[in-house]
Design an enzyme around this catalytic site. Structure first.
Site, PDB file in Angstrom:
ATOM      1  CE1 TYR A 252      42.208   1.459  38.813  1.00 35.89           C
ATOM      2  CE2 TYR A 252      44.458   2.357  38.355  1.00 35.89           C
ATOM      3  CZ  TYR A 252      43.165   2.230  37.693  1.00 35.89           C
ATOM      4  OH  TYR A 252      42.898   2.027  36.859  1.00 35.89           O
ATOM      5  CG  HIS A 302      41.384  -3.560  37.329  1.00 33.37           C
ATOM      6  ND1 HIS A 302      41.773  -2.908  38.598  1.00 33.37           N
ATOM      7  CD2 HIS A 302      40.297  -3.621  36.732  1.00 33.37           C
ATOM      8  CE1 HIS A 302      41.407  -1.361  38.041  1.00 33.37           C
ATOM      9  NE2 HIS A 302      40.381  -2.066  37.079  1.00 33.37           N
TER      10      HIS A 302
END
Length: 324
Positions: A252, A302
């Site tokens: 995400y 990430h």
């Protein structure tokens, strides 16, 4: 011939928007006033559509991704999370309390005021500085430039004391989640980035009972901040960023990139500071000793490289002023 006319008209729309943004960047510098916050409230509307494209076009990289219909903020009025978004959201940090979500949201807004939804979709808010936490800010001397913006957005455990010359002293919006939470001074908006339903429960608890002191690690049971200024990002907005912008690179998006896209939706001019590696190629926070430079890049959560490339492309498109 009809398809050619339609193609040409769509191209003109997006080209016109891009030229207008370039005109504004060239002809209007950042305001030096620090007193516009109450005069120009930021993101009190139910959706976010400030700024950019009026039609989608496959010919324009930005217009293809920017969605004027997405709800940035979670409110009582838009608390029904679509099933596809909910399933994605619950998987981010392996949550299993999706069936209790509406009760959690109701309890939260019993404690916190829900952002206003009866006003215009968006109140134009002027210039915004999005200040990342990269070590490349050390020695930058960007502090005065950062503070000259109408709004200054910071995230997670960002420090300013002792670093004002490089990072500025003002903060108007501070983006955080429970594990990165810190106390805030008066007149600062706490913006919760909820990566799981428990984050919503924690926020309610942090302003009331203090019963939640642990998520997947210890968190602050109580929080000092102005609860009348709390904003909560909508999980719909988070999935939109994952789908349209980071394109599922990383599990995400990072808090920093989420903050930047929020600013693009809500500010008429966006400046980005403190993103990417320092001049030695090290990824670390500007206030810390460089003991494990780039450690966060190895977590797999990430994709820092992809996010930096997106910021650079936004700058090339004239949507962001990127200060390296």
């Amino acid at each position: 011939m009809l398809w050619k006319k339609k193609l040409w008209s769509t191209l003109v729309v997006c080209l016109g928007v891009s030229l207008w943004n370039i005109y504004k960047l060239v002809n209007t510098g950042p305001s030096t006033s620090s007193h516009h916050f109450e005069e120009q409230p930021m993101m009190e509307g139910k959706s976010c559509n400030c700024n950019r494209c009026t039609e989608l076009s496959n010919l324009d990289w930005f217009c293809e991704r920017f969605d004027t219909s997405v709800n940035c903020l979670l409110t009582l009025e838009n608390s029904e999370i679509p099933s596809g978004v909910l399933q994605w959201w619950l998987k981010l940090q392996r949550s299993n309390d999706g069936s209790q979500l509406q009760e959690i949201i109701k309890d939260l807004f019993d404690i916190l005021p829900s952002p206003a939804t009866g006003v215009e979709d968006i109140v134009q808010c002027g210039t915004c500085a999005v200040v990342g936490n990269s070590g490349r800010l050390r020695g930058s001397k960007y502090g005065e430039k950062i503070d000259s913006h109408n709004f200054v957005l910071r995230m997670n455990t960002a420090q300013t004391a002792g670093f004002e010359e490089d990072v500025g002293a003002r903060t108007t919006h501070h983006f955080m989640y429970p594990e990165s939470a810190m106390n805030l001074g008066p007149d600062i908006h706490l913006v919760l980035v909820p990566f799981k339903p428990l984050d919503l429960k924690w926020l309610a608890s942090a302003f009331s009972s203090g019963e939640i002191w642990r998520t997947y690690r210890r968190v602050k049971p109580f929080l000092k901040a102005d609860k009348s200024k709390v904003l909560i990002l909508n999980p719909v907005f988070l999935k939109y960023i994952q789908d349209k912008w980071t394109m599922h690179y990383g599990r995400y998006p990072s808090t920093g990139f989420i903050t930047l896209i929020f600013a693009i939706h809500t500010c008429t001019q966006v400046s980005a500071f403190g993103f990417g590696a320092d001049h030695n190629g090290n990824w670390h926070h500007y206030w810390e000793e460089n003991r494990a430079a780039g450690a966060f890049r190895r977590t797999g959560v990430h994709d820092a490289i992809i996010e930096l490339q997106l910021i650079e492309r936004l700058a090339a498109a004239g949507k962001v002023s990127f200060y390296k």
